[in-house]
Design a protein around this motif. Structure first.
Motif, short mmCIF file in Angstrom:
data_model
loop_
_atom_site.label_atom_id
_atom_site.label_comp_id
_atom_site.label_asym_id
_atom_site.label_seq_id
_atom_site.Cartn_x
_atom_site.Cartn_y
_atom_site.Cartn_z
N LEU A 61 43.66 42.46 47.67
CA LEU A 61 44.19 43.64 48.34
C LEU A 61 45.20 44.45 47.53
N ARG A 62 45.74 43.83 46.50
CA ARG A 62 46.73 44.51 45.68
C ARG A 62 46.19 45.86 45.23
N PRO A 63 47.03 46.91 45.28
CA PRO A 63 46.51 48.25 44.95
C PRO A 63 46.09 48.40 43.50
N ASP A 64 46.64 47.57 42.61
CA ASP A 64 46.31 47.77 41.20
C ASP A 64 45.12 46.92 40.73
N ILE A 65 44.40 46.36 41.68
CA ILE A 65 43.23 45.56 41.32
C ILE A 65 42.12 46.47 40.80
N LYS A 66 41.58 46.07 39.67
CA LYS A 66 40.43 46.81 39.14
C LYS A 66 39.18 46.02 39.48
N ARG A 67 38.30 46.63 40.24
CA ARG A 67 37.09 45.92 40.64
C ARG A 67 35.93 46.34 39.75
N GLY A 68 34.85 45.63 39.87
CA GLY A 68 33.69 45.97 39.07
C GLY A 68 33.51 45.02 37.90
N PRO A 97 45.12 44.25 32.59
CA PRO A 97 45.63 44.93 33.78
C PRO A 97 44.54 45.15 34.82
N GLY A 98 44.87 44.79 36.04
CA GLY A 98 43.91 45.01 37.12
C GLY A 98 42.97 43.86 37.36
N ILE A 104 38.99 36.12 36.42
CA ILE A 104 38.78 35.71 35.03
C ILE A 104 38.27 34.28 34.97
N LYS A 105 38.82 33.47 35.83
CA LYS A 105 38.38 32.07 35.90
C LYS A 105 36.90 32.02 36.26
N ASN A 106 36.51 32.82 37.23
CA ASN A 106 35.10 32.88 37.62
C ASN A 106 34.23 33.41 36.49
N LEU A 107 34.71 34.45 35.84
CA LEU A 107 33.96 35.01 34.72
C LEU A 107 33.74 33.95 33.65
N TRP A 108 34.80 33.22 33.38
CA TRP A 108 34.72 32.19 32.35
C TRP A 108 33.72 31.10 32.74
N ASN A 109 33.86 30.63 33.96
CA ASN A 109 33.02 29.52 34.39
C ASN A 109 31.55 29.92 34.57
#
Length: 300
Positions: A61-68, A97-98, A104-109
């Motif tokens: 929910l954080r406003p600075d989250i970068k999705r995609g 940032p974002g 990142i953990k998911n991306l890595w795994n």
DNA sequence: AAACACATCAACCGCACAGTC
DNA sequence: TGACTGTGCGGTTGATGTGTT
């Protein structure tokens, strides 16, 4: 003596968050700040534990989250940072940032680990796996490992400060990234990289030139330190100093963005140890050129 | 179309650590 | 100094989506 649970689990909801819950949480934090996570759910009127609220906020929910999807550059950065920091997802996330540690953990795994394995690299050590018959690589020196540990600790502290300051003092659009990296570059982290650069350079010079080189490095270090204290009033000059240290030409762009990109690139491309990273650099190029690497036929 | 396998990612759990009393 | 609390982190799980047979 067991730890007490973070909150009374009875009557608390678990599982996926509903849009209504999200709205309540966001509205509450926007108007009150998160304060104590433990008491937040009660005050906000949510049937969730504080931990769950914190997770939902920081990861979604954080406003600075970068999705995609992650860009190839981001993936490259994750791999390089992982080589230095290991599974310290929060520290790695702070450099993107974002992006969140969970993401990142998911991306890595799910992706990067497999790709490294397919490239014959151990995802934990980033060293070639012997059974792949890859080029034999000398193990990292104890000194390198020690330095990496220090860098790791510093990065983490810096990351935390940066994240907190970004959260409460959002910077103007388009400015945050460059400032962010410049801040890192001009922090102790950058300093240690600069010092490393000085040592590398000195090692390859004659005694006379080594002396002048160390003077140059020292003055650079002090300049950078002063610049840091003054919040780096001139971002461009900070970066240019690093160009001198690295023996690079100083034809860096006048654009702020370009300068900070250069700073980041220097930080990332810096040869922490040729033994450690050079093979990774080579492989990363291959990896970037073959985004479908994780779908390659691979024993893992 | 159904069944199954695999991939993805949000969320949970438990531990560690720092701060407070 | 040690007990206790609050928070953050990393590992893991499970629900859901997507692809394949």
């Amino acid at each position: 003596m067991g730890r007490t649970p973070c909150c009374d689990k009875k009557g608390l909801k678990k599982g996926p968050w509903t849009p209504e819950e999200d709205e309540i949480l966001v509205n509450y934090i926007k108007s009150n700040g998160h304060g104590s996570w433990r008491t937040l759910p009660k005050l906000a009127g949510l049937l969730r534990c504080g931990k769950s609220c914190r997770l939902r906020w920081t990861n979604y929910l954080r406003p600075d989250i970068k999705r995609g999807p992650f860009t190839p550059d981001e993936e490259k950065l994750v791999i390089q940072l992982h080589a230095i920091l290991g599974n310290r997802w929060a520290a790695i996330a702070a450099q993107l940032p974002g992006r969140t540690d969970n993401e990142i953990k998911n991306l890595w795994n799910t992706h990067l680990k497999k790709r490294l394995l397919c490239m014959g690299l151990d995802p934990q050590t980033h060293e070639p796996i012997a059974s792949f018959g890859a080029i034999k690589q000398a193990p990292a020196s104890p000194m390198t490992r020690h330095m990496a540990q220090w860098e790791s600790a510093r990065l983490e502290a810096e990351a935390r400060l940066s994240r907190e300051s970004m959260l409460f003092t959002p910077s103007p659009a388009g400015k945050s990234d460059s400032d962010y990296f410049l801040r890192i570059w001009n922090s102790e982290i950058g300093e240690s990289f600069r010092n490393l650069a000085c040592r590398e350079e000195s090692a390859s010079l004659s005694p006379n030139s080594r002396a002048s080189s160390s003077l140059k490095c020292e003055s650079t270090r002090l300049s950078a330190s002063n610049a840091n204290e003054e919040s780096c009033k001139s971002s461009k000059s900070c970066v240019e100093e690093e160009m001198v240290v690295h023996g690079s030409d100083s034809s860096c762009s006048n654009e702020l963005e370009d300068s900070s990109d250069s700073a980041l690139q220097l930080l990332l491309d810096f040869p922490i140890s040729h033994d450690d990273m050079s093979f990774l650099e080579e492989n990363i190029d291959n990896y970037n050129e073959s985004p479908a690497a994780d779908s390659m036929v691979c024993p893992f």
